[in-house]
Design a protein around this motif. Structure first.
Motif, PDB file in Angstrom:
ATOM      1  N   THR A 104       1.650 -10.798   1.160  1.00 37.99           N
ATOM      2  CA  THR A 104       0.717  -9.968   0.393  1.00 37.99           C
ATOM      3  C   THR A 104      -0.619 -10.687   0.170  1.00 37.99           C
ATOM      4  OG1 THR A 104       1.606 -10.764  -1.711  1.00 37.99           O
ATOM      5  CG2 THR A 104       2.574  -8.770  -0.799  1.00 37.99           C
ATOM      6  N   ALA A 160      -2.929 -10.081   3.028  1.00 33.04           N
ATOM      7  CA  ALA A 160      -3.245  -8.654   3.071  1.00 33.04           C
ATOM      8  C   ALA A 160      -4.294  -8.292   2.024  1.00 33.04           C
ATOM      9  CB  ALA A 160      -1.981  -7.831   2.853  1.00 33.04           C
ATOM     10  N   ASP A 174      -8.762 -10.005   2.094  1.00 31.87           N
ATOM     11  CA  ASP A 174      -9.501  -9.757   3.326  1.00 31.87           C
ATOM     12  C   ASP A 174     -10.950 -10.241   3.145  1.00 31.87           C
ATOM     13  OD1 ASP A 174     -10.850  -7.879   1.822  1.00 31.87           O
ATOM     14  OD2 ASP A 174      -9.819  -6.166   2.676  1.00 31.87           O
ATOM     15  N   LYS A 214      -6.673  -0.064  -1.392  1.00 33.39           N
ATOM     16  CA  LYS A 214      -6.017  -0.933  -0.417  1.00 33.39           C
ATOM     17  C   LYS A 214      -4.524  -1.086  -0.722  1.00 33.39           C
ATOM     18  CE  LYS A 214      -6.564  -5.448   1.796  1.00 33.39           C
ATOM     19  NZ  LYS A 214      -6.967  -4.920   3.108  1.00 33.39           N
ATOM     20  N   LEU A 215      -4.191  -1.301  -1.996  1.00 31.75           N
ATOM     21  CA  LEU A 215      -2.781  -1.484  -2.369  1.00 31.75           C
ATOM     22  C   LEU A 215      -1.986  -0.199  -2.226  1.00 31.75           C
ATOM     23  CD1 LEU A 215      -1.253  -4.047  -3.370  1.00 31.75           C
ATOM     24  CD2 LEU A 215      -3.734  -4.263  -3.323  1.00 31.75           C
ATOM     25  N   ARG A 218      -2.443   1.924   0.156  1.00 34.02           N
ATOM     26  CA  ARG A 218      -2.197   2.084   1.596  1.00 34.02           C
ATOM     27  C   ARG A 218      -1.290   0.989   2.153  1.00 34.02           C
ATOM     28  NH1 ARG A 218      -7.882   2.617   1.599  1.00 34.02           N
ATOM     29  NH2 ARG A 218      -8.000   0.532   2.538  1.00 34.02           N
ATOM     30  N   TYR A 219      -1.274  -0.158   1.501  1.00 32.64           N
ATOM     31  CA  TYR A 219      -0.592  -1.331   2.064  1.00 32.64           C
ATOM     32  C   TYR A 219       0.928  -1.146   2.068  1.00 32.64           C
ATOM     33  CZ  TYR A 219       1.291  -6.063   2.336  1.00 32.64           C
ATOM     34  OH  TYR A 219       2.007  -7.175   2.681  1.00 32.64           O
ATOM     35  N   ARG A 220       1.571  -1.590   3.153  1.00 36.02           N
ATOM     36  CA  ARG A 220       3.017  -1.531   3.263  1.00 36.02           C
ATOM     37  C   ARG A 220       3.557  -2.898   3.696  1.00 36.02           C
ATOM     38  NH1 ARG A 220       2.252   1.806   0.467  1.00 36.02           N
ATOM     39  NH2 ARG A 220       2.606   4.066   0.624  1.00 36.02           N
TER      40      ARG A 220
END
Length: 349
Positions: free
Chosen positions: A184, A187, A190, A263-264, A266-268
């Motif tokens: 994480t 991710a 960035d 962003k969080l 969408r994040y997987r």
């Protein structure tokens, strides 16, 4: 014309204490109104500078729950605390922005602030809908603030691990970072985020992202009676520094807030990372149940011992010999049952 008695005019030194008290009251009153006005000015200035950006992100900004037309309402909680509630965004229950300002209206607070300086801060608490983000427990920011947060909050002290070698991510030297799952970190950090962290280092106090938020840790001696409820939250604590470029800084920090929010969402996590997170959560639940089961057993044993002491005391205080004999007989039976080996009954079909 008012005439002052001669014995008063000749003994002004006798009223030094009263004069000092009146001066302190006057000083406190003047400071109260000046400090109150200063805090109010700072709060409304921040609100006016950011309301357009907030309106771009939320359907409703400034709901106080009372006004018929609440849009654009800044709620005064105290003379040093102001609130803005925003709602109406996909995946978000709401965002509460709190301005925690220096207590300029309090003389004692201002004196204390000289020895232990504090800064004005704005804290954004974002309440996410259930299952809106993947398992993540993450905190970064000023080293002292991160250390305090890890010490105070259950989710951070339970799941987050301190990560070293932050220079490879480009974080400022004054920052610390704790995260549950290593993947994480890369991710979240960035180039856009790292650039903002470096540029606005002195303005960023704490960023806390979690799907396991359950409040502060219990005090020593306190225990949960059941597994605590958790929620998905994001906390952003920024220092508010009054300067010529405060408008640009505040907007940049708000943009960073909404960027990380999107962003969080969408994040997987990878399958491996998600498995590690779920294993940690299950381990915590099992450990909690084991501890609470032991605590219940100890509580039951304590109650049984207390009841036994009460029965023995009643037996000693009983004056009727016949009744005392019956009570003794019942007590003997209880002790025999307690000492008897536990047997399981098997049914044969």
């Amino acid at each position: 014309m008012i005439s002052i008695p001669t014995h008063f005019r000749s003994n002004w030194s006798s009223y030094q204490v009263e004069a000092i008290a009146l001066f302190i009251i006057f000083l406190y009153t003047v400071n109260y109104f000046i400090g109150k006005q200063r805090n109010q000015s700072l709060a409304y200035r921040w609100f006016d500078e950011n309301i357009e950006l907030l309106r771009d992100q939320f359907a409703l900004v400034g709901d106080d729950g009372i006004s018929e037309n609440p849009d654009g309402t800044l709620i005064k909680e105290t003379d040093s605390s102001y609130l803005v509630w925003c709602s109406g965004r996909v995946g978000v229950s709401g965002m509460l922005s709190q301005m925690k300002l220096v207590k300029r209206q309090d003389v004692i607070g201002m004196v204390y602030n000289w020895f232990r300086p504090k800064t004005d801060r704005v804290i954004h608490k974002i309440d996410l809908d259930k299952n809106e983000i993947d398992p993540v427990v993450f905190v970064m920011g000023n080293k002292k603030s991160v250390a305090k947060a890890v010490k105070d909050y259950t989710d951070l002290s339970t799941y987050a691990i301190e990560r070293k070698g932050l220079e490879r991510f480009g974080l400022p030297a004054s920052f610390a970072l704790h995260a549950e799952i290593a993947e994480t970190i890369s991710a979240i950090l960035d180039p856009f985020v790292v650039q903002h962290l470096q540029k606005y280092e002195k303005y960023i106090d704490l960023i806390h992202i979690t799907d396991q938020f359950c409040g502060v840790k219990l005090q020593e001696g306190e225990t949960y009676t059941r597994l605590p409820d958790t929620s998905e939250n994001m906390f952003f604590t920024f220092n508010v520094i009054d300067s010529a470029d405060s408008l640009d800084v505040n907007r940049a920090l708000l943009n960073l807030t909404f960027y990380l929010l999107d962003k969080l969402r969408r994040y997987r996590l990878s399958r491996e990372g998600k498995g590690k997170a779920e294993k940690k959560r299950q381990s915590f639940a099992d450990s909690f149940l084991k501890v609470t089961h032991q605590q219940r057993q100890e509580a039951m044993q304590a109650r049984r011992e207390e009841q036994a002491r009460e029965r023995k005391q009643r037996l000693i205080e009983e004056e009727d010999p016949e009744k005392q004999r019956r009570l003794q007989k019942l007590e003997d039976k209880r002790e025999l049952r307690a000492k008897a080996p536990k047997m399981k009954q098997l049914r044969l079909k």
